[in-house]
Design a protein around this motif. Structure first.
Motif, mmCIF file in Angstrom:
data_model
loop_
_atom_site.group_PDB
_atom_site.id
_atom_site.type_symbol
_atom_site.label_atom_id
_atom_site.label_comp_id
_atom_site.label_asym_id
_atom_site.label_seq_id
_atom_site.Cartn_x
_atom_site.Cartn_y
_atom_site.Cartn_z
ATOM 1 N N HIS A 174 3.288 7.618 0.851
ATOM 2 C CA HIS A 174 3.836 6.734 -0.162
ATOM 3 C C HIS A 174 5.354 6.712 -0.056
ATOM 4 N N ALA A 175 5.932 5.614 -0.508
ATOM 5 C CA ALA A 175 7.381 5.455 -0.460
ATOM 6 C C ALA A 175 8.056 6.289 -1.541
ATOM 7 N N ARG A 176 9.274 6.698 -1.263
ATOM 8 C CA ARG A 176 10.138 7.311 -2.264
ATOM 9 C C ARG A 176 11.530 6.736 -2.074
ATOM 10 N N VAL A 177 12.085 6.172 -3.119
ATOM 11 C CA VAL A 177 13.413 5.581 -3.052
ATOM 12 C C VAL A 177 14.468 6.677 -3.155
ATOM 13 N N VAL A 178 15.470 6.596 -2.280
ATOM 14 C CA VAL A 178 16.645 7.476 -2.353
ATOM 15 C C VAL A 178 17.850 6.578 -2.599
ATOM 16 N N LEU A 179 18.451 6.696 -3.755
ATOM 17 C CA LEU A 179 19.579 5.845 -4.139
ATOM 18 C C LEU A 179 20.879 6.617 -3.950
ATOM 19 N N ARG A 234 0.799 -1.224 0.000
ATOM 20 C CA ARG A 234 0.000 0.000 0.000
ATOM 21 C C ARG A 234 0.832 1.275 0.000
ATOM 22 N N LEU A 235 2.163 1.151 0.224
ATOM 23 C CA LEU A 235 3.004 2.343 0.215
ATOM 24 C C LEU A 235 3.421 2.765 -1.198
ATOM 25 N N ALA A 236 3.229 1.889 -2.188
ATOM 26 C CA ALA A 236 3.566 2.255 -3.558
ATOM 27 C C ALA A 236 2.629 3.359 -4.030
ATOM 28 N N ALA A 237 3.156 4.276 -4.819
ATOM 29 C CA ALA A 237 2.355 5.418 -5.260
ATOM 30 C C ALA A 237 1.133 4.985 -6.047
ATOM 31 N N GLY A 238 1.233 3.878 -6.776
ATOM 32 C CA GLY A 238 0.110 3.429 -7.573
ATOM 33 C C GLY A 238 -0.897 2.600 -6.800
ATOM 34 N N ALA A 239 -0.595 2.288 -5.529
ATOM 35 C CA ALA A 239 -1.478 1.412 -4.768
ATOM 36 C C ALA A 239 -2.743 2.112 -4.304
ATOM 37 N N ASP A 240 -2.663 3.408 -4.069
ATOM 38 C CA ASP A 240 -3.805 4.164 -3.553
ATOM 39 C C ASP A 240 -3.876 5.487 -4.292
ATOM 40 N N PRO A 241 -4.425 5.511 -5.502
ATOM 41 C CA PRO A 241 -4.457 6.752 -6.255
ATOM 42 C C PRO A 241 -5.197 7.842 -5.499
#
Length: 375
Positions: A310-315, A288-295
């Motif tokens: 929502h999650a955001r990856v920091v590389l 549910r943390l993916a941006a597309g999981a809960d528009p």
């Protein structure tokens, strides 16, 4: 809620910075130079160790000692184990913490004590215990603190911590940028003399210069669109940072960033090294943390109902071992789950320089996020 207008208002940023965090980040290069001078004046450059210590033990309270142990252990590699002695106690207060040497510690081991306080009775007792065991003791702490007397009585080496006047205006945060460099720099110089890592004076000078350049790029007067730290802070607003690291130096920088986000701005974060992070966090990004999981709900009240987290990856990347990189797979995994990704990669340079750059940019980002969110 992040006040993005604050990021491009230097005067308001200064007013909001009651803990001196932004100033500490901006003056990191100067703090390194002062700390290096204190180490030289204490005689570190004149030491002639009889070989490498069998093990290096590090004790101290809070995030600063934890990060110093992590950084030194990474830089030393397998040459000699670097272990942090975790304290015990009923509260994170100077009088409540206690440290114990492991049963095997003895005359061939080195005890490093790093603290921005110096009034912890437990550290003084630890120095006395190390003296009885025959361990060599080196401490970095504020001058004229109770610990300085204990270390001197234990025939150890005491190095005054490089402090700034504003350090005493508010209680020091363990993850504060100035605290880390004030404690870490003398220990780098010391372990350089023992041969555990490469940290000659010229390398430490380059670290200070690199920190100055980061401060010029990330300072409060530089607008967000051309400031990597402000940009990252804005991108992480109302997100769960998922920090992925690649390369030897990036690991401790990522772990420090996650800890600084939690302590300074109250932002939770998760961190892992590539390529294992792809498996460890795959379910997280697919949930549910993916941006597309809960528009975004079109009918949501933008004032009363905040957006879903929502999650955001920091590389964070720094010269992956052997030239092999998992970055393409990392990008594919993140974007495949509609998760945005931010990337930081240092300019070319020595290991200490690139590590310093990653730490400095993420320190600035954590501070900007803390100030703009009112933490």
């Amino acid at each position: 809620m992040l006040d993005e207008t604050l990021l491009d208002a230097p005067e308001r940023l200064t007013e909001a910075d009651r803990r001196g965090l932004l100033r500490g980040a901006a003056e990191a290069g100067a703090r390194v130079r002062t700390a290096a001078r204190h180490a030289a004046e204490a005689g570190v450059g004149n030491l002639k160790p009889d070989g490498r210590p069998r093990a290096v033990l590090i004790a101290g309270p809070g995030a600063a000692a934890t990060h110093a142990a992590d950084l030194l252990g990474t830089l030393a590699g397998a040459g000699s184990p670097v272990t942090r002695l975790a304290p015990t106690g009923v509260a994170p207060a100077a009088g409540a913490l206690r440290w114990e040497l492991p049963g095997w510690a003895g005359s061939v081991d080195l005890l490093l004590i790093a603290t921005p306080d110096g009034a912890e009775p437990g550290l003084s007792l630890l120095a006395e215990q190390a003296y009885r065991r025959g361990c060599t003791v080196v401490a970095v702490a504020p001058a004229r603190s109770p610990l300085s007397e204990s270390v001197s009585a234990s025939r150890g080496l005491f190095i005054p911590m490089a402090t700034a006047p504003y350090d005493h205006d508010e209680p020091l945060a363990g993850a504060a940028p100035g605290v880390l460099w004030a404690l870490l720099t003398p220990l780098l110089a010391l372990l350089g003399r023992t041969g555990l890592l490469e940290a000659p004076p010229e390398a430490i000078d380059k670290v200070a210069d690199r920190l100055d350049r980061v401060a010029e790029r990330c300072g409060p007067a530089i607008v967000t669109y051309s400031n990597p730290a402000k940009t990252l802070a804005a991108e992480l607003a109302e997100s769960l940072p998922v920090v992925w690291t690649e390369g030897t130096s990036a690991g401790p920088a990522g772990r420090r960033f996650a800890a600084a986000l939690a302590e300074l701005s109250g932002t939770p974060a998760v961190v892992a090294d590539l390529p294992e992070a792809l498996a460890a966090h795959s379910a997280l990004l697919a949930g549910r943390l993916a941006a597309g999981a809960d528009p975004d709900d079109f009918f949501r009240d933008r004032v009363e109902e905040p957006a879903a987290l929502h999650a955001r990856v920091v590389l964070l990347r720094d010269r992956p071992t052997g030239g092999l990189t998992a970055a393409p797979n990392a990008r594919e995994l993140a974007l495949g789950h509609d998760t945005p990704i931010s990337e930081l990669e240092p300019e070319e340079g020595g290991e200490l320089e690139t590590l310093a750059e990653l730490i400095a940019i993420t320190d600035f980002a954590a501070v900007y996020l803390a100030l703009a969110s009112g933490a």
